[in-house]
Write an enzyme that holds these catalytic residues in place. Sequence first.
Site, PDB file in Angstrom:
ATOM      1  N   ALA A  30       2.834   2.939   3.935  1.00  0.00           N
ATOM      2  CA  ALA A  30       1.394   3.019   3.708  1.00  0.00           C
ATOM      3  C   ALA A  30       0.997   1.760   2.944  1.00  0.00           C
ATOM      4  O   ALA A  30       1.845   1.121   2.313  1.00  0.00           O
ATOM      5  CB  ALA A  30       1.079   4.265   2.899  1.00  0.00           C
ATOM      6  N   GLY A  65       5.724   5.295   4.806  1.00  0.00           N
ATOM      7  CA  GLY A  65       4.883   5.789   5.898  1.00  0.00           C
ATOM      8  C   GLY A  65       5.352   5.310   7.271  1.00  0.00           C
ATOM      9  O   GLY A  65       5.100   5.976   8.281  1.00  0.00           O
TER      10      GLY A  65
HETATM   11  N1  CAA Z   1       1.605  -2.270   1.629  1.00  0.00           N
HETATM   12  C1  CAA Z   1       0.862  -3.378   1.507  1.00  0.00           C
HETATM   13  N2  CAA Z   1       1.334  -4.611   1.731  1.00  0.00           N
HETATM   14  C2  CAA Z   1       2.619  -4.734   2.079  1.00  0.00           C
HETATM   15  C3  CAA Z   1       3.458  -3.622   2.213  1.00  0.00           C
HETATM   16  C4  CAA Z   1       2.901  -2.334   1.989  1.00  0.00           C
HETATM   17  N3  CAA Z   1       3.605  -1.208   2.150  1.00  0.00           N
HETATM   18  N4  CAA Z   1       4.700  -4.048   2.568  1.00  0.00           N
HETATM   19  C5  CAA Z   1       4.620  -5.397   2.635  1.00  0.00           C
HETATM   20  N5  CAA Z   1       3.374  -5.812   2.338  1.00  0.00           N
HETATM   21  C6  CAA Z   1       2.868  -7.180   2.300  1.00  0.00           C
HETATM   22  C7  CAA Z   1       3.369  -7.912   1.061  1.00  0.00           C
HETATM   23  O1  CAA Z   1       2.561  -7.602  -0.046  1.00  0.00           O
HETATM   24  C8  CAA Z   1       3.248  -9.344   1.491  1.00  0.00           C
HETATM   25  O2  CAA Z   1       1.899  -9.728   1.422  1.00  0.00           O
HETATM   26  P1  CAA Z   1       1.490 -11.113   0.613  1.00  0.00           P
HETATM   27  O3  CAA Z   1       2.159 -12.190   1.422  1.00  0.00           O
HETATM   28  O4  CAA Z   1       0.006 -11.112   0.690  1.00  0.00           O
HETATM   29  O5  CAA Z   1       2.078 -10.976  -0.740  1.00  0.00           O
HETATM   30  C9  CAA Z   1       3.591  -9.284   2.979  1.00  0.00           C
HETATM   31  O6  CAA Z   1       3.407  -7.919   3.380  1.00  0.00           O
HETATM   32  C10 CAA Z   1       5.038  -9.652   3.262  1.00  0.00           C
HETATM   33  O7  CAA Z   1       5.870  -8.834   2.448  1.00  0.00           O
HETATM   34  P2  CAA Z   1       6.985  -9.440   1.459  1.00  0.00           P
HETATM   35  O8  CAA Z   1       6.598 -10.810   0.999  1.00  0.00           O
HETATM   36  O9  CAA Z   1       7.236  -8.426   0.390  1.00  0.00           O
HETATM   37  O10 CAA Z   1       8.205  -9.530   2.472  1.00  0.00           O
HETATM   38  P3  CAA Z   1       9.768  -9.460   2.124  1.00  0.00           P
HETATM   39  O11 CAA Z   1      10.476  -9.829   3.382  1.00  0.00           O
HETATM   40  O12 CAA Z   1      10.079 -10.221   0.881  1.00  0.00           O
HETATM   41  O13 CAA Z   1      10.057  -7.893   1.788  1.00  0.00           O
HETATM   42  C11 CAA Z   1       9.883  -5.516   2.153  1.00  0.00           C
HETATM   43  C12 CAA Z   1       9.902  -6.923   2.793  1.00  0.00           C
HETATM   44  C13 CAA Z   1      11.267  -5.208   1.539  1.00  0.00           C
HETATM   45  C14 CAA Z   1       9.582  -4.531   3.261  1.00  0.00           C
HETATM   46  C15 CAA Z   1       8.823  -5.475   1.040  1.00  0.00           C
HETATM   47  O14 CAA Z   1       7.596  -5.984   1.565  1.00  0.00           O
HETATM   48  C16 CAA Z   1       8.545  -4.098   0.521  1.00  0.00           C
HETATM   49  O15 CAA Z   1       9.320  -3.577  -0.285  1.00  0.00           O
HETATM   50  N6  CAA Z   1       7.421  -3.477   0.955  1.00  0.00           N
HETATM   51  C17 CAA Z   1       6.991  -2.165   0.471  1.00  0.00           C
HETATM   52  C18 CAA Z   1       7.855  -1.047   1.031  1.00  0.00           C
HETATM   53  C19 CAA Z   1       7.417   0.269   0.464  1.00  0.00           C
HETATM   54  O16 CAA Z   1       7.499   0.512  -0.732  1.00  0.00           O
HETATM   55  N7  CAA Z   1       6.920   1.155   1.321  1.00  0.00           N
HETATM   56  C20 CAA Z   1       6.405   2.459   0.913  1.00  0.00           C
HETATM   57  C21 CAA Z   1       4.917   2.365   0.703  1.00  0.00           C
HETATM   58  S1  CAA Z   1       4.205   3.825  -0.017  1.00  0.00           S
HETATM   59  C22 CAA Z   1       4.128   4.933   1.252  1.00  0.00           C
HETATM   60  O17 CAA Z   1       4.457   4.660   2.384  1.00  0.00           O
HETATM   61  C23 CAA Z   1       3.576   6.300   0.902  1.00  0.00           C
HETATM   62  C24 CAA Z   1       3.756   7.312   1.983  1.00  0.00           C
HETATM   63  O18 CAA Z   1       4.694   8.080   2.012  1.00  0.00           O
HETATM   64  C25 CAA Z   1       2.804   7.440   3.025  1.00  0.00           C
END
Ligand code: CAA
Length: 258
Positions: A66, A109
């Site tokens: 999400a 998500g």
């Molecule tokens: N929401 C919003 N933006 C996100 C995102 C997310 N879930 N995942 C990645 N992005 C964005 C980053 O903020 C980044 O944007 P900027 O360049 O503007 O900073 C862009 O996508 C690229 O991401 P990274 O620079 O972080 O890429 P990476 O290769 O270094 O890492 C990753 C990849 C490990 C997937 C890392 O992005 C990450 O940990 N993302 C979040 C994963 C997460 O926690 N997901 C759960 C979300 S909560 C949820 O889903 C609730 C539910 O149950 C419904």
Amino acid sequence: MTDYETILVETRARVGWITINRPEALNALNSQVMRDVVAAAESFDADEGVGAIVVTGSERAFAAGADIKEMEGKSSLDMVMGDHFGGWARFAAVRTPVIAAVAGYALGGGCELAMMCDIILAADTATFGQPEINLGVIPGMGGTQRLVRAVGYYKAAELVLTGRLMGAEEAERAGLVSRVVPAADLRAEAATVAETIASKSLPSVYAAKASLDAALETSLAEGLRLERHVFASLFDTVDQKEGMAAFREKRPPEFTNR
Ligand code: CAA
């Protein structure tokens, strides 16, 4: 066709394709993605020319969860009153079988969206997990419920409580993924599976999905009763007569979805 902001949509060989397209955010599922995916899935579901749906993302991410930036400032009341993930229930309720073709990240998500589908095909690059615990929250689109049903309580508990991610091979061993394929072959494999389903008789495909869904919701006795009832109801279809006649006549069936 409706204009979508965050997804690409096409129909090919009786298969409706939904490609999530927010590369700048690793396909994070904000409210607009939810509206777009739900609308596209419902529109395919209403189209007799579509017999299966594929949901996919990019090589790098199916969906990284999400949208954290959209949720960050919200209060508990905002989440409840806004029914923040409520729309996804409509996606999970489509009659048409949905295949998730997952490459790269399917986190939070994203993993939950894959689990709303009927079949998960994974590229060898796929990574699954429920890392919400690292954000001070828990899964909110079905992760604690569907992951337990998919991989069993103990593995689900470890993943949800630690936030550990798992690769495609582990996900296949755990029963979450039906098959792992080389990343370059993912779309073609998904097309083959989807086109195979779309070549069957729609009434029997809908009935099979409804009956499978019931297995996750009801007791064995109730599920068996429902299955027998649905099985019997198919004997009033033209396609049941055609399918069985084709078997007797040693030829492929020609289904008309009636
Ligand atoms: N929401 C919003 N933006 C996100 C995102 C997310 N879930 N995942 C990645 N992005 C964005 C980053 O903020 C980044 O944007 P900027 O360049 O503007 O900073 C862009 O996508 C690229 O991401 P990274 O620079 O972080 O890429 P990476 O290769 O270094 O890492 C990753 C990849 C490990 C997937 C890392 O992005 C990450 O940990 N993302 C979040 C994963 C997460 O926690 N997901 C759960 C979300 S909560 C949820 O889903 C609730 C539910 O149950 C419904």
